[in-house]
Design a protein around this motif. Structure first.
Motif, PDB file in Angstrom:
ATOM      1  N   ALA A  73      -2.899   5.602  -0.606  1.00 31.59           N
ATOM      2  CA  ALA A  73      -1.683   5.888   0.160  1.00 31.59           C
ATOM      3  C   ALA A  73      -0.447   5.356  -0.547  1.00 31.59           C
ATOM      4  CB  ALA A  73      -1.777   5.285   1.562  1.00 31.59           C
ATOM      5  N   LEU A  74      -0.578   4.207  -1.186  1.00 29.26           N
ATOM      6  CA  LEU A  74       0.550   3.646  -1.926  1.00 29.26           C
ATOM      7  C   LEU A  74       0.909   4.546  -3.100  1.00 29.26           C
ATOM      8  CD1 LEU A  74       2.500   1.243  -2.133  1.00 29.26           C
ATOM      9  CD2 LEU A  74       0.845   0.140  -3.652  1.00 29.26           C
ATOM     10  N   GLY A  75      -0.110   5.092  -3.759  1.00 32.07           N
ATOM     11  CA  GLY A  75       0.142   6.004  -4.872  1.00 32.07           C
ATOM     12  C   GLY A  75       0.857   7.263  -4.428  1.00 32.07           C
ATOM     13  N   ARG A  76       0.476   7.799  -3.256  1.00 38.69           N
ATOM     14  CA  ARG A  76       1.122   9.025  -2.767  1.00 38.69           C
ATOM     15  C   ARG A  76       2.582   8.772  -2.433  1.00 38.69           C
ATOM     16  NH1 ARG A  76      -3.943   9.642  -0.168  1.00 38.69           N
ATOM     17  NH2 ARG A  76      -3.145   8.724   1.767  1.00 38.69           N
ATOM     18  N   LEU A  77       2.874   7.638  -1.791  1.00 34.75           N
ATOM     19  CA  LEU A  77       4.263   7.347  -1.436  1.00 34.75           C
ATOM     20  C   LEU A  77       5.090   6.967  -2.653  1.00 34.75           C
ATOM     21  CD1 LEU A  77       4.080   5.366   1.930  1.00 34.75           C
ATOM     22  CD2 LEU A  77       4.557   7.774   1.551  1.00 34.75           C
ATOM     23  N   GLY A  78       4.441   6.459  -3.679  1.00 35.63           N
ATOM     24  CA  GLY A  78       5.156   6.055  -4.881  1.00 35.63           C
ATOM     25  C   GLY A  78       5.407   7.198  -5.837  1.00 35.63           C
ATOM     26  N   SER A  79       4.811   8.349  -5.568  1.00 31.83           N
ATOM     27  CA  SER A  79       4.964   9.508  -6.447  1.00 31.83           C
ATOM     28  C   SER A  79       6.201  10.314  -6.041  1.00 31.83           C
ATOM     29  CB  SER A  79       3.723  10.403  -6.364  1.00 31.83           C
ATOM     30  OG  SER A  79       3.914  11.608  -7.070  1.00 31.83           O
ATOM     31  N   ALA A  80       6.969  10.732  -7.030  1.00 33.96           N
ATOM     32  CA  ALA A  80       8.174  11.525  -6.751  1.00 33.96           C
ATOM     33  C   ALA A  80       7.795  12.893  -6.193  1.00 33.96           C
ATOM     34  CB  ALA A  80       9.013  11.678  -8.018  1.00 33.96           C
ATOM     35  N   GLU A  81       6.707  13.465  -6.691  1.00 36.48           N
ATOM     36  CA  GLU A  81       6.279  14.796  -6.261  1.00 36.48           C
ATOM     37  C   GLU A  81       5.522  14.699  -4.939  1.00 36.48           C
ATOM     38  OE1 GLU A  81       3.651  18.621  -7.880  1.00 36.48           O
ATOM     39  OE2 GLU A  81       4.045  16.890  -9.166  1.00 36.48           O
ATOM     40  N   GLY A  82       6.022  15.394  -3.943  1.00 25.69           N
ATOM     41  CA  GLY A  82       5.361  15.424  -2.649  1.00 25.69           C
ATOM     42  C   GLY A  82       5.548  14.178  -1.817  1.00 25.69           C
ATOM     43  N   ARG A  83       6.494  13.324  -2.197  1.00 24.12           N
ATOM     44  CA  ARG A  83       6.656  12.062  -1.467  1.00 24.12           C
ATOM     45  C   ARG A  83       7.080  12.294  -0.019  1.00 24.12           C
ATOM     46  NH1 ARG A  83       9.993   8.307   0.495  1.00 24.12           N
ATOM     47  NH2 ARG A  83       9.310   6.116   0.332  1.00 24.12           N
ATOM     48  N   GLN A  84       8.016  13.211   0.218  1.00 19.64           N
ATOM     49  CA  GLN A  84       8.499  13.427   1.579  1.00 19.64           C
ATOM     50  C   GLN A  84       7.388  13.909   2.505  1.00 19.64           C
ATOM     51  OE1 GLN A  84      11.425  12.490   2.894  1.00 19.64           O
ATOM     52  NE2 GLN A  84      11.733  11.564   0.880  1.00 19.64           N
ATOM     53  N   GLU A  85       6.537  14.804   1.990  1.00 17.91           N
ATOM     54  CA  GLU A  85       5.422  15.288   2.800  1.00 17.91           C
ATOM     55  C   GLU A  85       4.435  14.161   3.077  1.00 17.91           C
ATOM     56  OE1 GLU A  85       6.623  16.679   0.131  1.00 17.91           O
ATOM     57  OE2 GLU A  85       7.255  18.699   0.690  1.00 17.91           O
ATOM     58  N   ALA A  86       4.175  13.339   2.048  1.00 16.39           N
ATOM     59  CA  ALA A  86       3.253  12.215   2.215  1.00 16.39           C
ATOM     60  C   ALA A  86       3.816  11.196   3.193  1.00 16.39           C
ATOM     61  CB  ALA A  86       2.975  11.554   0.862  1.00 16.39           C
ATOM     62  N   LEU A  87       5.128  10.947   3.100  1.00 16.43           N
ATOM     63  CA  LEU A  87       5.758   9.985   4.003  1.00 16.43           C
ATOM     64  C   LEU A  87       5.685  10.476   5.440  1.00 16.43           C
ATOM     65  CD1 LEU A  87       7.409   7.457   4.578  1.00 16.43           C
ATOM     66  CD2 LEU A  87       9.479   8.745   4.008  1.00 16.43           C
ATOM     67  N   ARG A  88       5.999  11.743   5.652  1.00 15.84           N
ATOM     68  CA  ARG A  88       5.968  12.287   7.014  1.00 15.84           C
ATOM     69  C   ARG A  88       4.553  12.206   7.595  1.00 15.84           C
ATOM     70  NH1 ARG A  88       9.339  14.980  10.151  1.00 15.84           N
ATOM     71  NH2 ARG A  88       8.503  16.305  11.795  1.00 15.84           N
ATOM     72  N   ALA A  89       3.544  12.522   6.784  1.00 10.21           N
ATOM     73  CA  ALA A  89       2.163  12.462   7.263  1.00 10.21           C
ATOM     74  C   ALA A  89       1.753  11.025   7.567  1.00 10.21           C
ATOM     75  CB  ALA A  89       1.231  13.063   6.214  1.00 10.21           C
ATOM     76  N   THR A  90       2.169  10.092   6.724  1.00  8.17           N
ATOM     77  CA  THR A  90       1.845   8.681   6.947  1.00  8.17           C
ATOM     78  C   THR A  90       2.508   8.169   8.217  1.00  8.17           C
ATOM     79  OG1 THR A  90       1.590   8.266   4.577  1.00  8.17           O
ATOM     80  CG2 THR A  90       2.017   6.357   5.975  1.00  8.17           C
ATOM     81  N   LEU A  91       3.781   8.505   8.395  1.00  5.86           N
ATOM     82  CA  LEU A  91       4.497   8.076   9.598  1.00  5.86           C
ATOM     83  C   LEU A  91       3.862   8.663  10.852  1.00  5.86           C
ATOM     84  CD1 LEU A  91       8.197   8.443   8.360  1.00  5.86           C
ATOM     85  CD2 LEU A  91       6.955   6.299   8.746  1.00  5.86           C
ATOM     86  N   GLN A  92       3.435   9.925  10.784  1.00  4.29           N
ATOM     87  CA  GLN A  92       2.830  10.560  11.953  1.00  4.29           C
ATOM     88  C   GLN A  92       1.519   9.880  12.324  1.00  4.29           C
ATOM     89  OE1 GLN A  92       4.515  13.018  13.708  1.00  4.29           O
ATOM     90  NE2 GLN A  92       2.998  12.424  15.249  1.00  4.29           N
ATOM     91  N   GLN A  93       0.718   9.533  11.323  1.00  9.33           N
ATOM     92  CA  GLN A  93      -0.536   8.837  11.609  1.00  9.33           C
ATOM     93  C   GLN A  93      -0.275   7.504  12.297  1.00  9.33           C
ATOM     94  OE1 GLN A  93      -2.520   8.520   7.822  1.00  9.33           O
ATOM     95  NE2 GLN A  93      -3.026  10.699   7.734  1.00  9.33           N
ATOM     96  N   THR A  94       0.750   6.786  11.823  1.00  5.64           N
ATOM     97  CA  THR A  94       1.093   5.499  12.423  1.00  5.64           C
ATOM     98  C   THR A  94       1.622   5.689  13.841  1.00  5.64           C
ATOM     99  OG1 THR A  94       1.653   4.647  10.229  1.00  5.64           O
ATOM    100  CG2 THR A  94       2.394   3.380  12.113  1.00  5.64           C
TER     101      THR A  94
END
Length: 252
Positions: A73-94
């Motif tokens: 999960a840290l790698g996905r949020l740290g990546s420039a590509e697809g970060r916004q989608e990963a962030l939104r999915a992470t926030l929704q899970q939380t």
């Protein structure tokens, strides 16, 4: 636009969690809990609680030898590509986990370009979201979300917002006096959840806590039917304690 808040429970947790993550990241081959404690200065109980949260969120993983490495999960949020989608999915899970934990609909809100915005929320059959009968952007004076966001602005920012959105009476409990509202915002301790006791809508009570990351003003809130008002303060405290993962995701 300056901020006036002091560090809250989520902020203290996130500051410590970021120290742990930074230390883990400096040890790509893995780092033990003993070394983490020594490098971060955190006590065993505090460190153990943070590591449980970081593992649950997928930010760290524990190997068979007991050492810790950075998680996917840290790698996905740290990546420039697809970060916004990963962030939104992470926030929704939380948010979904918070909804189940506090037993209420929960909302993530930001103050963007001078307006209140509910960016994500989690509801369910047993935890319905509040009916937005008046646009939240026009009801900051009456909602827990709005008051939490306004409370994080400086005096000029608050007056600017109220000049554009004049406080209107939504229920018999709504504060419509700008002077009284500003006084209440000034007097409210930043570490105490903001409450809305049927000020926005008859039949609904709400609570909100700030989760500001950097210069971005935000909050997480919950709503309950008024017949569950006796649960509001306890749910608000649980929301406050559980908000750290949201702020951490925004801070990474």
């Amino acid at each position: 636009m300056a901020l006036t808040h002091e560090p809250t429970v989520p902020h203290h947790s996130v500051q410590d969690a970021l120290r742990v993550l930074e230390t883990v990241a400096r040890h790509p081959a893995g780092v033990t809990g003993t070394v983490l404690g020594r490098r971060t200065g955190l006590g065993p109980r505090r460190l153990a609680a943070l590591l449980r949260m970081l593992r649950r969120e997928g930010y760290v993983e524990q190997g068979a030898d007991g050492s810790y490495v950075t998680g996917a999960a840290l790698g996905r949020l740290g990546s420039a590509e697809g970060r916004q989608e990963a962030l939104r999915a992470t926030l929704q899970q939380t948010l979904d986990r918070l909804r189940d934990s506090v037993g209420a609909a929960v909302y993530l809100s930001r103050y963007v370009d001078g307006e209140v915005r509910v960016t994500q929320y989690a509801e369910g059959p047993a935890t319905p979201a509040v009916h937005e009968w008046v646009d939240f952007r026009s009801a900051a004076h009456a909602s827990a979300i709005g008051k939490s966001l306004l409370g994080q602005l400086d005096a000029d920012g608050r007056r600017d917002h109220l000049a554009r959105h004049r406080p209107a009476r939504l229920t018999s409990r709504t504060i419509t006096s700008e002077r009284v509202l500003l006084s209440c915002l000034d007097a409210h301790p930043p570490t105490v959840p903001v409450l809305d006791l049927q000020e926005y809508a008859v039949g609904t009570v709400c609570a909100a806590v700030p989760i500001t990351a950097g210069s971005a003003v935000g909050c997480v809130a919950l709503s309950l039917p008024v017949e569950h008002a006796h649960r509001l303060r306890r749910a608000a405290d649980r929301l406050n304690r559980g908000a750290a993962p949201l702020l951490l995701s925004l801070a990474i």
